[in-house]
Design a protein around this motif. Structure first.
Motif, PDB file in Angstrom:
ATOM      1  N   TYR A   1       4.445  -9.081  -3.365  1.00 28.36           N
ATOM      2  CA  TYR A   1       4.117  -7.654  -3.401  1.00 28.36           C
ATOM      3  C   TYR A   1       2.613  -7.406  -3.284  1.00 28.36           C
ATOM      4  N   SER A   2       1.866  -8.411  -2.883  1.00 28.97           N
ATOM      5  CA  SER A   2       0.405  -8.306  -2.841  1.00 28.97           C
ATOM      6  C   SER A   2      -0.087  -7.117  -2.029  1.00 28.97           C
ATOM      7  N   HIS A   3       0.617  -6.788  -0.944  1.00 28.78           N
ATOM      8  CA  HIS A   3       0.169  -5.710  -0.060  1.00 28.78           C
ATOM      9  C   HIS A   3       1.114  -4.507  -0.090  1.00 28.78           C
ATOM     10  N   THR A   4       1.937  -4.424  -1.123  1.00 32.22           N
ATOM     11  CA  THR A   4       2.927  -3.356  -1.229  1.00 32.22           C
ATOM     12  C   THR A   4       2.419  -2.246  -2.139  1.00 32.22           C
ATOM     13  N   LYS A   5       2.473  -1.004  -1.663  1.00 26.56           N
ATOM     14  CA  LYS A   5       2.060   0.132  -2.480  1.00 26.56           C
ATOM     15  C   LYS A   5       3.023   0.298  -3.646  1.00 26.56           C
ATOM     16  N   VAL A   6       2.467   0.472  -4.836  1.00 23.96           N
ATOM     17  CA  VAL A   6       3.288   0.580  -6.041  1.00 23.96           C
ATOM     18  C   VAL A   6       3.843   1.997  -6.153  1.00 23.96           C
ATOM     19  N   SER A   7       5.156   2.105  -6.238  1.00 24.74           N
ATOM     20  CA  SER A   7       5.828   3.403  -6.339  1.00 24.74           C
ATOM     21  C   SER A   7       6.370   3.603  -7.754  1.00 24.74           C
ATOM     22  N   ALA A   8       6.754   4.833  -8.045  1.00 25.82           N
ATOM     23  CA  ALA A   8       7.340   5.133  -9.360  1.00 25.82           C
ATOM     24  C   ALA A   8       8.635   4.358  -9.551  1.00 25.82           C
ATOM     25  N   GLN A   9       9.404   4.215  -8.470  1.00 28.19           N
ATOM     26  CA  GLN A   9      10.656   3.459  -8.544  1.00 28.19           C
ATOM     27  C   GLN A   9      10.387   2.000  -8.871  1.00 28.19           C
ATOM     28  N   ARG A  10       9.355   1.437  -8.240  1.00 27.36           N
ATOM     29  CA  ARG A  10       8.997   0.039  -8.502  1.00 27.36           C
ATOM     30  C   ARG A  10       8.595  -0.150  -9.958  1.00 27.36           C
ATOM     31  N   ILE A  11       7.840   0.801 -10.496  1.00 26.67           N
ATOM     32  CA  ILE A  11       7.415   0.707 -11.892  1.00 26.67           C
ATOM     33  C   ILE A  11       8.625   0.715 -12.812  1.00 26.67           C
ATOM     34  N   ARG A  12       9.626   1.542 -12.502  1.00 29.93           N
ATOM     35  CA  ARG A  12      10.836   1.610 -13.333  1.00 29.93           C
ATOM     36  C   ARG A  12      11.664   0.338 -13.241  1.00 29.93           C
ATOM     37  N   GLN A  13      11.729  -0.272 -12.051  1.00 29.68           N
ATOM     38  CA  GLN A  13      12.663  -1.374 -11.825  1.00 29.68           C
ATOM     39  C   GLN A  13      12.074  -2.758 -12.066  1.00 29.68           C
ATOM     40  N   ASP A  14      10.770  -2.888 -11.973  1.00 30.25           N
ATOM     41  CA  ASP A  14      10.156  -4.214 -12.111  1.00 30.25           C
ATOM     42  C   ASP A  14      10.182  -4.656 -13.571  1.00 30.25           C
ATOM     43  N   MET A  15      10.830  -5.796 -13.820  1.00 30.53           N
ATOM     44  CA  MET A  15      10.986  -6.300 -15.184  1.00 30.53           C
ATOM     45  C   MET A  15      10.112  -7.528 -15.448  1.00 30.53           C
ATOM     46  N   SER A  16       9.153  -7.794 -14.574  1.00 30.96           N
ATOM     47  CA  SER A  16       8.317  -8.982 -14.722  1.00 30.96           C
ATOM     48  C   SER A  16       7.229  -8.772 -15.772  1.00 30.96           C
ATOM     49  N   GLU A  17       6.557  -9.859 -16.124  1.00 34.99           N
ATOM     50  CA  GLU A  17       5.438  -9.784 -17.060  1.00 34.99           C
ATOM     51  C   GLU A  17       4.267  -8.992 -16.487  1.00 34.99           C
ATOM     52  N   PHE A  18       4.252  -8.798 -15.161  1.00 38.57           N
ATOM     53  CA  PHE A  18       3.129  -8.145 -14.494  1.00 38.57           C
ATOM     54  C   PHE A  18       3.213  -6.618 -14.534  1.00 38.57           C
ATOM     55  N   ASN A  19       4.305  -6.089 -15.077  1.00 38.36           N
ATOM     56  CA  ASN A  19       4.446  -4.635 -15.158  1.00 38.36           C
ATOM     57  C   ASN A  19       3.704  -4.141 -16.400  1.00 38.36           C
TER      58      ASN A  19
END
Length: 310
Positions: A236-254
């Motif tokens: 995801y290095s070059h992927t724009k962070v969206s509100a949906q991504r913030i809700r769904q990402d369960m990694s330590e990096f969120n």
């Protein structure tokens, strides 16, 4: 001169001619070879043994010849051809230049994309590169310094990663001792993790200590970092962070869901980012947002932050 002596002399010259023709024939035999050969450090005898064990038609006699023409340099060398006469092969061992290619890991880039770059430049499988990285590195990312490396063509994924990781870890150790006076890997890579977020967020080097201060100020107040840059990890290095991504990402990096600093760095870091992580600016900012100039506007309160957003 007696007939007996003439016979002996004739036999002697015949033997000399036989030896000469044998040597000429021997040195003109064909040696099959890779264009890029790895020469280990060590004596000529150990080099010949290494080549012989790896399928090259060389033997003890060749090591004596090498003593007269020169010593092969260690590392990967480019001999230019797959098929050479024995004498040309031995000569090439001592005269060929190193087979190297430049490859650059830019600050902020992740191992996911660096492996793609290595795969393209060195004809290696991404899976093998990632497996080798995990074998030698203690963290998912941020281990290899952002820099330009001269790497040998023809090297295996394991060789490249061992070289990159070991060289970078030594640089980490030296930098830690220079800046902190001591190297504690766990403590140091906490700074690297902070630096990796700074690297993603700061618009320039001047902003790095200020972004660092925001990180420390939010941690001190028990606030989540809520920084998009931390979600630009891996693929995801070059992927724009969206509100949906913030809700769904369960990694330590969120860092919207998790407080504190991720255990693993988000990506590669520069020395400037590490220095900023260790020495944050003495400011009490808690928020920042990108402005029309491409830099960031920093604020102390949420009300001021809202004004900057508008």
């Amino acid at each position: 001169m007696t007939r007996k002596n003439i016979t002996r002399l004739s036999i002697f010259f015949d033997l000399i001619l036989l030896i000469i023709f044998t040597v000429i024939f021997y040195f003109n035999t064909t040696v099959a070879s890779e264009k890029n050969i790895f020469i280990p450090k060590g004596s000529i005898a150990s080099i010949i043994t290494h080549l012989s064990n790896n399928g090259y038609d060389v033997n003890r006699f060749d090591r004596f010849f090498l003593r007269f023409i020169g010593r092969p340099q260690s590392g990967f060398i480019d001999i230019g051809n797959n098929y050479l006469s024995k004498i040309d092969f031995l000569y090439a061992l001592t005269k060929s230049k190193a087979a190297l290619r430049d490859v650059t890991l830019i600050p902020g880039e992740t191992m996911y994309f660096f492996n793609l770059l290595l795969s393209e430049n060195f004809d290696l499988k991404v899976e093998d590169l990632q497996k080798a990285f995990e074998k030698y590195a203690s963290y998912q990312d941020g281990v290899i310094f952002a820099d330009t490396y001269k790497l040998p063509m023809g090297a295996s994924a394991d060789f490249l990663m061992q070289y990159l990781v070991e060289r970078s870890m030594e640089r980490h150790r030296q930098l830690a001792i220079k800046v902190l006076g001591i190297y504690d890997q766990k403590q140091w890579f906490r700074y690297v993790s902070i630096a990796s977020i700074i690297q993603k967020e700061a618009a320039n080097i001047e902003e790095m200590p200020i972004v660092s201060a925001v990180i420390y100020n939010r941690i001190k107040k028990g606030m989540p970092l809520q920084m998009d840059g931390s979600l630009n990890y891996g693929k995801y290095s070059h992927t724009k962070v969206s509100a949906q991504r913030i809700r769904q990402d369960m990694s330590e990096f969120n860092t919207y869901k998790n407080k504190g600093i991720p255990k693993n760095p988000v990506g590669s870091v520069s020395i400037d980012a590490i220095k900023a992580a260790i020495n944050p600016a003495r400011v009490d900012y808690l928020f920042f947002v990108k402005n029309k100039n491409g830099t960031h506007s920093f604020s102390r309160t949420y009300t001021e932050h809202q004004k900057n957003i508008k």
